[in-house]
Design an enzyme around this catalytic site. Structure first.
Site, PDB file in Angstrom:
ATOM      1  N   TYR A 153      13.798   7.762  -9.782  1.00 54.17           N
ATOM      2  CA  TYR A 153      12.847   8.096  -8.766  1.00 54.17           C
ATOM      3  C   TYR A 153      11.926   9.078  -9.397  1.00 54.17           C
ATOM      4  O   TYR A 153      12.546   9.970 -10.060  1.00 54.17           O
ATOM      5  CB  TYR A 153      13.769   8.820  -7.518  1.00 54.17           C
ATOM      6  CG  TYR A 153      12.917   9.257  -6.585  1.00 54.17           C
ATOM      7  CD1 TYR A 153      12.585   8.862  -5.292  1.00 54.17           C
ATOM      8  CD2 TYR A 153      12.583  10.747  -6.699  1.00 54.17           C
ATOM      9  CE1 TYR A 153      12.001   9.295  -4.403  1.00 54.17           C
ATOM     10  CE2 TYR A 153      11.830  11.452  -5.574  1.00 54.17           C
ATOM     11  CZ  TYR A 153      11.243  10.514  -4.517  1.00 54.17           C
ATOM     12  OH  TYR A 153      10.818  11.176  -3.294  1.00 54.17           O
ATOM     13  N   GLU A 241       4.912   8.841  -4.227  1.00 54.53           N
ATOM     14  CA  GLU A 241       6.323   8.717  -4.320  1.00 54.53           C
ATOM     15  C   GLU A 241       6.611   7.105  -5.212  1.00 54.53           C
ATOM     16  O   GLU A 241       6.057   6.253  -4.264  1.00 54.53           O
ATOM     17  CB  GLU A 241       7.117   8.666  -3.160  1.00 54.53           C
ATOM     18  CG  GLU A 241       8.329   8.797  -3.032  1.00 54.53           C
ATOM     19  CD  GLU A 241       9.032   8.750  -1.711  1.00 54.53           C
ATOM     20  OE1 GLU A 241      10.049   9.656  -1.664  1.00 54.53           O
ATOM     21  OE2 GLU A 241       8.420   8.331  -0.684  1.00 54.53           O
TER      22      GLU A 241
END
Length: 432
Positions: A153, A241
């Site tokens: 991530y 993101e």
């Protein structure tokens, strides 16, 4: 007890610019969908990244089944992924009005891509995040399917606690990052970036290492991190993101899925990006509100909330809820208010058949309460308001505003504070 509606709105607003620190605990809330702020389709975000040197899957976009078939042939990939392009999440488990199940399909046969696209394009796709009737699919993305050997991530966002950009990463990707933060906080890594100096090589290398990239992949990941940061600045993003930020068995670092949020204040210098905004999936009332620089979020109650500022809006929704009422929406005036905006706001609110009362809650810091009061009286007269109206004003020129309302001869109920306003608004609906 269900979470207050203001908490529902916070769920929606957490993706806006300058949100609180990413890893703060969240209340359990009900999912809302609103598209007042710029949202890009998946293919648009990936094109932005690709155009700026960020590694993404090869893909084409198609408007028809024949175009999808030709795109699949041109890809010449071992496996192809076909994705319906709508803004709502949960596409993979969605259902089309054509009967097709799933908005994301994998196949090795280009002919199957064409057949599936026929059942996608022009049909509504319903997911957990769409209205019951779903959203019409106008485009599909035909992309090369890549195997992922490991998922991480990565996010770059503006963080108030850091007074600027911050890198947030975790070697555990492909899952909700808040869950990782709650269960394994030691797997969350942060790098605060000096916006003047920019991202340093050492920071990118350290984040790549913390994400678990080894050997040549470490340098490759660090290079992608720097390119993502440069994109973040170039397009005036408030958040980029990437989840998953992954590696393939062939030794490539790829941004498989990304969400980009933008600073609406930068629209004047990001005209090409904002021109991509697809408002066709919005509720018509949201588009109408945006025409007058108003922010509208629909809820499922019967008391309309007319406020200035998202924080005050959420507080107003919560206190209505706590006093036994249910907000029908909140409509945010923002800062530089004109009487014409107040009039249009009332026009929008009264057009909603669910609305049985209106609560106006304005704090006049930048906003002049007298302008609000004049707008309210004009709207009440010209629209022949038929529902109870409760008004709480505080701040700049509040005494003049109160005189305007009290001398108007209109059936306007004044409130001394927010608690009083909420009780009166709830009571006005209960009397019906």
């Amino acid at each position: 007890m269900a979470a207050p509606v203001g908490a529902q709105a916070r769920k929606l607003l957490r993706d806006l610019a300058l949100r609180p620190p990413l890893l703060a605990a969240r209340s359990q809330v009900v999912q809302l969908t609103s598209r007042r702020w710029l949202n890009l389709q998946e293919y648009q975000s990936k094109k932005l990244m690709s155009d700026n040197g960020v590694k993404v899957q090869r893909f084409f976009v198609a408007d028809t089944a024949n175009e999808a078939l030709e795109a699949a042939k041109r890809l010449n990939a071992k496996e192809i992924v076909l994705k319906a392009q709508i803004l709502a999440g949960g596409r993979g488990k969605g259902v089309f009005s054509s009967g097709l199940k799933g908005g994301v399909h994998l196949t090795k046969d280009p002919k199957v891509v064409g057949q599936l696209a026929k059942q996608m394009i022009g049909y509504n796709l319903a997911t957990k995040q769409t209205p019951k009737e779903g959203v019409k699919v106008k485009k599909v993305m035909v992309a090369e399917a890549l195997d992922i050997s490991r998922e991480t991530y990565l996010a770059i966002l503006m963080d108030r606690s850091c007074n600027g950009p911050v890198l947030v990463g975790s070697p555990q990707g492909g899952v909700d990052i808040e869950e990782v933060a709650a269960s394994n906080p030691e797997l969350i890594f942060k790098e605060q970036i000096d916006i003047i100096e920019g991202i340093k090589d050492s920071q990118a290398q350290r984040m790549a290492e913390n994400l678990g990239f080894l050997g040549p992949l470490k340098n490759q990941a660090a290079d992608q991190i720097k390119k993502l940061y440069n994109l973040f600045l170039k397009i005036d993003a408030t958040q980029v993101e990437v989840n998953p930020f992954g590696e393939t068995p062939e030794g490539q670092v790829v941004c498989f899925d990304a969400k980009i949020n933008f600073d609406d204040n930068a629209e004047f210098r990001q005209k090409d990006i904002f021109a991509m905004d697809d408002k066709s999936e919005n509720e018509p009332i949201e588009n109408e509100a945006a025409r007058y620089d108003l922010k509208y979020i629909g809820l499922d109650g019967n008391i309309a909330c007319f406020v200035n500022g998202a924080g005050l809006a959420m507080a107003t929704c919560d206190i209505i809820f706590l006093n036994g009422g249910k907000p029908a929406n909140f409509l945010d005036l923002g800062g530089g208010v004109k009487e014409s905006q107040v009039y249009q706001a009332f026009k929008l609110l009264t057009a909603d058949p669910k609305v049985e009362a209106i609560l106006v809650n304005i704090f006049g810091g930048i906003v002049n309460c007298a302008i609000i009061a004049n707008g309210i009286t004009k709207a009440c007269r010209e629209l022949e308001l038929k529902v109870p109206l409760v008004v709480r004003l505080e701040g700049t020129n509040v005494h003049e505003a109160q005189n305007i309302l009290s001398n108007s001869g209109l059936p306007i109920t004044s409130a001394v504070d927010l608690e009083d306003a909420a009780k009166k608004a709830v009571a006005s609906v209960a009397k019906k």
